[in-house]
Write an enzyme that holds these catalytic residues in place. Structure first.
Site, mmCIF file in Angstrom:
data_model
loop_
_atom_site.group_PDB
_atom_site.id
_atom_site.type_symbol
_atom_site.label_atom_id
_atom_site.label_comp_id
_atom_site.label_asym_id
_atom_site.label_seq_id
_atom_site.Cartn_x
_atom_site.Cartn_y
_atom_site.Cartn_z
ATOM 1 N N ASP A 2 2.147 7.101 -1.956
ATOM 2 C CA ASP A 2 2.955 5.912 -2.152
ATOM 3 C C ASP A 2 4.405 6.156 -1.299
ATOM 4 O O ASP A 2 4.535 7.247 -0.850
ATOM 5 C CB ASP A 2 3.459 5.621 -3.588
ATOM 6 C CG ASP A 2 4.377 4.521 -3.634
ATOM 7 O OD1 ASP A 2 4.275 3.363 -2.981
ATOM 8 O OD2 ASP A 2 5.324 4.421 -4.447
ATOM 9 N N SER A 3 5.151 5.022 -0.888
ATOM 10 C CA SER A 3 6.358 5.229 -0.148
ATOM 11 C C SER A 3 7.220 6.105 -1.234
ATOM 12 O O SER A 3 8.301 6.657 -0.469
ATOM 13 C CB SER A 3 7.034 3.953 -0.120
ATOM 14 O OG SER A 3 7.300 3.414 -1.305
ATOM 15 N N TYR A 34 9.676 1.611 2.134
ATOM 16 C CA TYR A 34 8.930 1.167 3.171
ATOM 17 C C TYR A 34 9.038 -0.228 3.474
ATOM 18 O O TYR A 34 8.722 -0.912 4.771
ATOM 19 C CB TYR A 34 7.342 1.714 2.837
ATOM 20 C CG TYR A 34 6.800 2.901 2.872
ATOM 21 C CD1 TYR A 34 7.615 4.044 3.702
ATOM 22 C CD2 TYR A 34 5.470 3.096 3.046
ATOM 23 C CE1 TYR A 34 7.017 5.226 3.739
ATOM 24 C CE2 TYR A 34 5.242 4.513 3.171
ATOM 25 C CZ TYR A 34 5.848 5.632 3.586
ATOM 26 O OH TYR A 34 5.438 6.489 3.875
ATOM 27 N N GLY A 35 9.436 -1.063 2.416
ATOM 28 C CA GLY A 35 9.181 -2.404 2.674
ATOM 29 C C GLY A 35 10.259 -3.149 3.516
ATOM 30 O O GLY A 35 9.757 -4.170 3.934
ATOM 31 N N CYS A 65 0.225 1.791 -2.530
ATOM 32 C CA CYS A 65 1.263 1.040 -2.109
ATOM 33 C C CYS A 65 1.039 -0.097 -1.494
ATOM 34 O O CYS A 65 0.067 0.051 -0.624
ATOM 35 C CB CYS A 65 2.204 2.319 -1.189
ATOM 36 S SG CYS A 65 3.428 1.482 -0.387
ATOM 37 N N ASN A 66 1.239 -1.215 -1.860
ATOM 38 C CA ASN A 66 1.101 -2.455 -1.342
ATOM 39 C C ASN A 66 1.332 -2.628 0.132
ATOM 40 O O ASN A 66 0.792 -3.044 1.046
ATOM 41 C CB ASN A 66 1.451 -3.851 -1.887
ATOM 42 C CG ASN A 66 0.910 -3.787 -3.559
ATOM 43 O OD1 ASN A 66 -0.037 -4.632 -3.675
ATOM 44 N ND2 ASN A 66 1.302 -3.097 -4.371
ATOM 45 N N THR A 67 2.740 -2.077 0.389
ATOM 46 C CA THR A 67 3.136 -2.281 1.752
ATOM 47 C C THR A 67 2.444 -1.258 2.878
ATOM 48 O O THR A 67 2.138 -1.765 3.863
ATOM 49 C CB THR A 67 4.584 -1.719 1.555
ATOM 50 O OG1 THR A 67 5.511 -2.455 0.478
ATOM 51 C CG2 THR A 67 5.415 -2.005 3.092
ATOM 52 N N CYS A 195 4.146 -4.845 -5.678
ATOM 53 C CA CYS A 195 4.809 -3.690 -5.425
ATOM 54 C C CYS A 195 4.492 -2.253 -6.457
ATOM 55 O O CYS A 195 4.727 -2.850 -7.741
ATOM 56 C CB CYS A 195 6.188 -3.743 -5.001
ATOM 57 S SG CYS A 195 7.007 -2.118 -4.983
HETATM 58 N N1 DGL Z 1 5.652 0.932 -3.699
HETATM 59 C C1 DGL Z 1 5.516 0.253 -2.488
HETATM 60 C C2 DGL Z 1 4.603 -1.118 -2.782
HETATM 61 O O1 DGL Z 1 3.668 -1.090 -3.337
HETATM 62 C C3 DGL Z 1 6.763 -0.392 -1.888
HETATM 63 C C4 DGL Z 1 8.138 0.120 -2.088
HETATM 64 C C5 DGL Z 1 8.946 0.331 -0.658
HETATM 65 O O2 DGL Z 1 9.419 -0.515 -0.302
HETATM 66 O O3 DGL Z 1 8.631 1.403 -0.300
HETATM 67 O O4 DGL Z 1 4.697 -2.094 -1.810
#
Ligand code: DGL
Length: 270
Positions: A2-3, A34-35, A65-67, A195
């Site tokens: 994940d980020s 990351y977002g 991580c969705n992003t 997220c």
């Molecule tokens: N945990 C990350 C997700 O699922 C995003 C968080 C980030 O912005 O780094 O999108």
């Protein structure tokens, strides 16, 4: 990976579903969030992390991580065609199935909301419910800094979600005969947490929107998909195998990050 520490909400489900497996969790907290980065920057960071996993002998990779999934999963699959790779996406499908015609809020990072992957998902379901995408910059930082269960995050959420909070004075509630409704309450039927950091603030979202709103995320679906892929490839460990290990690694070298990671793995209010 994940980020940061958010993907531990997915790791929890994976460990429960596949207790015999060994997990190496990499949080890229030094490069988070990351977002709010560009897609190219995130893609490069994810490729770097996956290459490191493979050097350590990983048999499969989960992008928790969705992003990162929306930025890189398609290219990763092209680059590593023989490696089981699972990603995560906002749980819009189950939300729409449970609330046809309902009002569904999708909370995610600016990149997830902007990317083509999300737009394709949206176009599949947009006629079946009123879907409201909401970019939430600033929210993941509370989880990263160990403040998931704080009054500060609740104040942030209260402001972020104010347009969905129903406020009625006593004369209105008497007139509308809803005096027996529990407060706080919301105009939403469901909230999709798009997220992986956000499940750690679920109960704070409930404090703001009330107990009746359905809150969903994609963690269990991702864990099930990983299990299915491992089993299909003949890579799933037998259940009789002794319990596996969970190892945490983070690009932020501070011991506090690893301590926070362990704490989040045991977090029960999910
Ligand atoms: N945990 C990350 C997700 O699922 C995003 C968080 C980030 O912005 O780094 O999108």
């Amino acid at each position: 990976m994940d980020s940061g520490v958010g993907g531990i909400s997915v790791l929890q489900k994976m460990v429960k579903l596949m207790p015999a497996e060994d997990f190496l969790f990499f949080g890229d907290s030094a490069n988070a969030p990351y977002g709010t980065k560009t897609t190219e920057e995130v893609r490069e960071l994810v490729f770097r992390a996956v290459a490191a996993f493979l050097e350590e002998g990983a048999k499969a990779v989960a992008i928790a991580c969705n992003t990162a999934t929306s930025a890189a999963v398609r290219d990763l699959r092209l680059h590593y065609p023989d490696l089981p790779i699972v990603g995560i996406e906002p749980a819009l499908k189950p939300a729409v199935e449970r609330h046809p015609g309902g009002r569904i809020l999708v909370m995610a990072t600016p990149m997830t909301i902007r990317e083509e992957k999300f737009h394709l998902l949206l176009s599949r379901f947009k006629d079946k419910a009123k879907i409201i995408p909401m970019a939430c910059p600033g929210l993941m930082e509370y989880v990263e800094s160990g403040q998931a269960d704080s009054d500060e995050v609740e104040a942030f959420l209260k402001d972020l979600l104010k347009e969905f909070i129903i406020k009625l004075d006593s004369s209105q509630s008497a007139k509308n005969n809803i005096s027996n409704k529990k407060f706080p309450c919301t105009s939403l039927d469901a909230v999709v947490l798009g997220c992986t950091h956000y499940p750690f603030v679920t109960h704070r979202i409930r404090n703001v929107l009330g107990e009746d709103v359905d809150i969903l995320d994609g963690s269990l679906g991702t864990a099930r998909e990983l299990k299915r892929r491992l089993s299909e490839a003949g890579l799933l460990r037998d259940e009789a195998h002794p319990a596996g290990q969970v190892v945490f690694r983070n690009s932020d070298p501070s011991p506090e990050k690893i301590a926070l990671s362990r704490k989040l793995l045991d977090y029960e209010k999910l």
